[in-house]
Scaffold this motif. Structure first.
Motif, mmCIF file in Angstrom:
data_model
loop_
_atom_site.group_PDB
_atom_site.id
_atom_site.type_symbol
_atom_site.label_atom_id
_atom_site.label_comp_id
_atom_site.label_asym_id
_atom_site.label_seq_id
_atom_site.Cartn_x
_atom_site.Cartn_y
_atom_site.Cartn_z
ATOM 1 N N PHE A 127 0.807 -1.229 0.000
ATOM 2 C CA PHE A 127 0.000 0.000 0.000
ATOM 3 C C PHE A 127 0.845 1.287 0.000
ATOM 4 C CE2 PHE A 127 -2.903 -3.106 2.163
ATOM 5 C CZ PHE A 127 -3.794 -3.215 1.114
ATOM 6 N N ASP A 128 2.167 1.150 -0.043
ATOM 7 C CA ASP A 128 3.017 2.347 0.063
ATOM 8 C C ASP A 128 2.728 3.366 -1.048
ATOM 9 O OD1 ASP A 128 4.124 1.213 2.276
ATOM 10 O OD2 ASP A 128 6.079 0.776 1.381
ATOM 11 N N LEU A 129 2.624 2.888 -2.282
ATOM 12 C CA LEU A 129 2.389 3.823 -3.396
ATOM 13 C C LEU A 129 1.009 4.467 -3.287
ATOM 14 C CD1 LEU A 129 3.826 1.833 -6.465
ATOM 15 C CD2 LEU A 129 4.792 3.911 -5.439
ATOM 16 N N SER A 130 0.014 3.698 -2.860
ATOM 17 C CA SER A 130 -1.350 4.244 -2.704
ATOM 18 C C SER A 130 -1.349 5.349 -1.668
ATOM 19 C CB SER A 130 -2.340 3.187 -2.201
ATOM 20 O OG SER A 130 -2.207 2.000 -2.874
ATOM 21 N N LYS A 131 -0.649 5.104 -0.544
ATOM 22 C CA LYS A 131 -0.633 6.094 0.541
ATOM 23 C C LYS A 131 0.078 7.362 0.086
ATOM 24 C CE LYS A 131 -0.239 2.736 4.178
ATOM 25 N NZ LYS A 131 0.763 2.226 5.088
ATOM 26 N N GLN A 132 1.175 7.183 -0.623
ATOM 27 C CA GLN A 132 1.918 8.349 -1.121
ATOM 28 C C GLN A 132 1.026 9.187 -2.044
ATOM 29 O OE1 GLN A 132 4.850 7.570 -4.176
ATOM 30 N NE2 GLN A 132 6.333 8.904 -3.153
ATOM 31 N N PHE A 133 0.271 8.513 -2.904
ATOM 32 C CA PHE A 133 -0.614 9.218 -3.841
ATOM 33 C C PHE A 133 -1.738 9.919 -3.076
ATOM 34 C CE2 PHE A 133 -4.013 9.702 -6.930
ATOM 35 C CZ PHE A 133 -3.351 10.058 -8.096
ATOM 36 N N ALA A 134 -2.325 9.215 -2.120
ATOM 37 C CA ALA A 134 -3.474 9.762 -1.380
ATOM 38 C C ALA A 134 -3.079 10.959 -0.519
ATOM 39 C CB ALA A 134 -4.090 8.672 -0.508
ATOM 40 N N GLU A 135 -1.819 10.957 -0.061
ATOM 41 C CA GLU A 135 -1.396 12.011 0.866
ATOM 42 C C GLU A 135 -0.828 13.252 0.173
ATOM 43 O OE1 GLU A 135 1.127 9.836 3.549
ATOM 44 O OE2 GLU A 135 -0.603 8.656 4.213
ATOM 45 N N ALA A 136 -0.543 13.160 -1.116
ATOM 46 C CA ALA A 136 0.049 14.309 -1.828
ATOM 47 C C ALA A 136 -0.922 15.481 -1.845
ATOM 48 C CB ALA A 136 0.395 13.891 -3.253
ATOM 49 N N ASP A 137 -0.352 16.708 -1.770
ATOM 50 C CA ASP A 137 -1.195 17.911 -1.831
ATOM 51 C C ASP A 137 -1.423 18.351 -3.271
ATOM 52 O OD1 ASP A 137 -1.183 18.342 1.047
ATOM 53 O OD2 ASP A 137 0.955 18.734 0.762
ATOM 54 N N LEU A 138 -0.487 17.980 -4.129
ATOM 55 C CA LEU A 138 -0.541 18.370 -5.536
ATOM 56 C C LEU A 138 0.151 17.249 -6.313
ATOM 57 C CD1 LEU A 138 -1.408 21.056 -6.945
ATOM 58 C CD2 LEU A 138 0.990 21.726 -6.877
ATOM 59 N N ILE A 139 -0.383 16.909 -7.484
ATOM 60 C CA ILE A 139 0.204 15.798 -8.242
ATOM 61 C C ILE A 139 0.468 16.242 -9.685
ATOM 62 C CG2 ILE A 139 -0.186 13.437 -9.090
ATOM 63 C CD1 ILE A 139 -1.996 13.024 -6.578
ATOM 64 N N VAL A 140 1.653 15.904 -10.162
ATOM 65 C CA VAL A 140 1.975 16.116 -11.582
ATOM 66 C C VAL A 140 2.218 14.727 -12.176
ATOM 67 C CG1 VAL A 140 3.624 17.088 -13.235
ATOM 68 C CG2 VAL A 140 3.011 18.389 -11.170
ATOM 69 N N VAL A 141 1.461 14.377 -13.220
ATOM 70 C CA VAL A 141 1.671 13.112 -13.931
ATOM 71 C C VAL A 141 2.243 13.466 -15.296
ATOM 72 C CG1 VAL A 141 0.541 11.101 -14.987
ATOM 73 C CG2 VAL A 141 -0.263 11.957 -12.777
ATOM 74 N N SER A 142 3.331 12.814 -15.687
ATOM 75 C CA SER A 142 3.825 13.040 -17.051
ATOM 76 C C SER A 142 3.809 11.715 -17.793
ATOM 77 C CB SER A 142 5.241 13.615 -17.036
ATOM 78 O OG SER A 142 6.165 12.627 -16.632
ATOM 79 N N ALA A 143 3.366 11.757 -19.051
ATOM 80 C CA ALA A 143 3.322 10.540 -19.864
ATOM 81 C C ALA A 143 3.296 10.927 -21.338
ATOM 82 C CB ALA A 143 2.071 9.722 -19.530
ATOM 83 N N PRO A 144 4.178 10.346 -22.146
ATOM 84 C CA PRO A 144 4.112 10.623 -23.581
ATOM 85 C C PRO A 144 2.843 10.016 -24.183
ATOM 86 C CG PRO A 144 5.706 8.865 -23.132
ATOM 87 C CD PRO A 144 5.260 9.392 -21.802
ATOM 88 N N TYR A 145 2.435 10.567 -25.299
ATOM 89 C CA TYR A 145 1.246 10.064 -26.010
ATOM 90 C C TYR A 145 1.653 8.838 -26.818
ATOM 91 C CZ TYR A 145 -2.949 10.636 -29.009
ATOM 92 O OH TYR A 145 -4.137 10.483 -29.673
ATOM 93 N N TRP A 146 1.221 7.693 -26.368
ATOM 94 C CA TRP A 146 1.579 6.428 -27.027
ATOM 95 C C TRP A 146 0.312 5.712 -27.455
ATOM 96 C CZ3 TRP A 146 5.849 2.892 -24.456
ATOM 97 C CH2 TRP A 146 7.106 3.514 -24.598
#
Ligand SMILES: Cc1cc2nc3c(=O)[nH]c(=O)nc-3n(C[C@H](O)[C@H](O)[C@H](O)COP(=O)(O)O)c2cc1C
Length: 184
Positions: free
Chosen positions: A64-83
């Motif tokens: 659950f570490d990644l879930s908790k990190q995501f849930a607790e963030a105040d602001l999120i930036v996701v980067s992903a190329p268009y594939w």
């Protein structure tokens, strides 16, 4: 905490460059580089294990570490190329892995998701070789984070037509970066 979810694959990624220019404006951040993670799509065994932990409310398990990190963030930036009209598979794998009931969302008695994530905003940064069609990438992310994870605001930052013959990709990316300078 600002969380940077980096789903860029190439070392020379232009999407990552654009996202980093945005992050420079936003402040200090924690980065999760998805291609560096030991993370697999869910299978019967891993799904069963996760369900058993949720059933027992054993949220201390490291799955659950990644879930908790995501849930607790105040602001999120996701980067992903268009594939392939979407984004690299590693981002979908990340979403599968963080989607833990009781951490990023919970369901009401009538089965509606109620988001548990703290972030007030999520930026989705992408670059495309041709024309960018947001339907299966940004639109999907927007649907998911607003309706399921409880993040009320999203914004798309995009540079397109990078791989069209005759276009100067560097110039397009630089222009997208200076647009950020004007806005933030
Ligand atoms: C596997 C793969 C799939 C791609 N699919 C598309 C696509 O469907 N449409 C498009 O316009 N460009 C497509 N491209 C081009 C990328 O969107 C473009 O080169 C982008 O800027 C790559 O970002 P990066 O520099 O961050 O790696 C694809 C590139 C790769 C490597």
């Amino acid at each position: 905490m600002i969380l940077y979810v980096n789903a860029c694959v190439r070392a020379e990624s232009r999407t990552n460059r654009l996202a980093k220019a945005l992050l420079d404006k936003l402040g200090a951040y924690e980065e999760v580089r998805l291609t560096d993670l030991v993370m697999k799509p869910l299978n019967e065994e891993s799904l069963g294990y996760r369900e058993a932990q949720i059933e027992k409310q054993n949220y201390n398990d490291s799955i659950f570490d990644l879930s908790k990190q995501f849930a607790e963030a105040d602001l999120i930036v996701v980067s992903a190329p268009y594939w392939d009209g979407q984004f690299p598979a590693v981002l979908k794998t990340y979403i599968e892995n963080i989607y833990a009931i009781g951490i990023v969302t919970k369901y009401s008695e009538d089965g509606r998701p109620q988001g548990l994530c703290k972030a007030k905003k999520l930026y989705y940064v992408t670059t495309a070789g041709g024309e960018y069609d947001p339907r299966f990438s940004y639109d999907y992310i927007e649907y998911l984070v607003k309706n399921v994870f409880g993040i009320q605001e999203t914004e798309l930052i995009c540079a397109e037509y990078l791989d069209i013959e005759g276009n100067d990709a560097e110039e397009i990316v630089s222009k997208a970066i200076s647009n950020l300078d004007e806005r933030y």
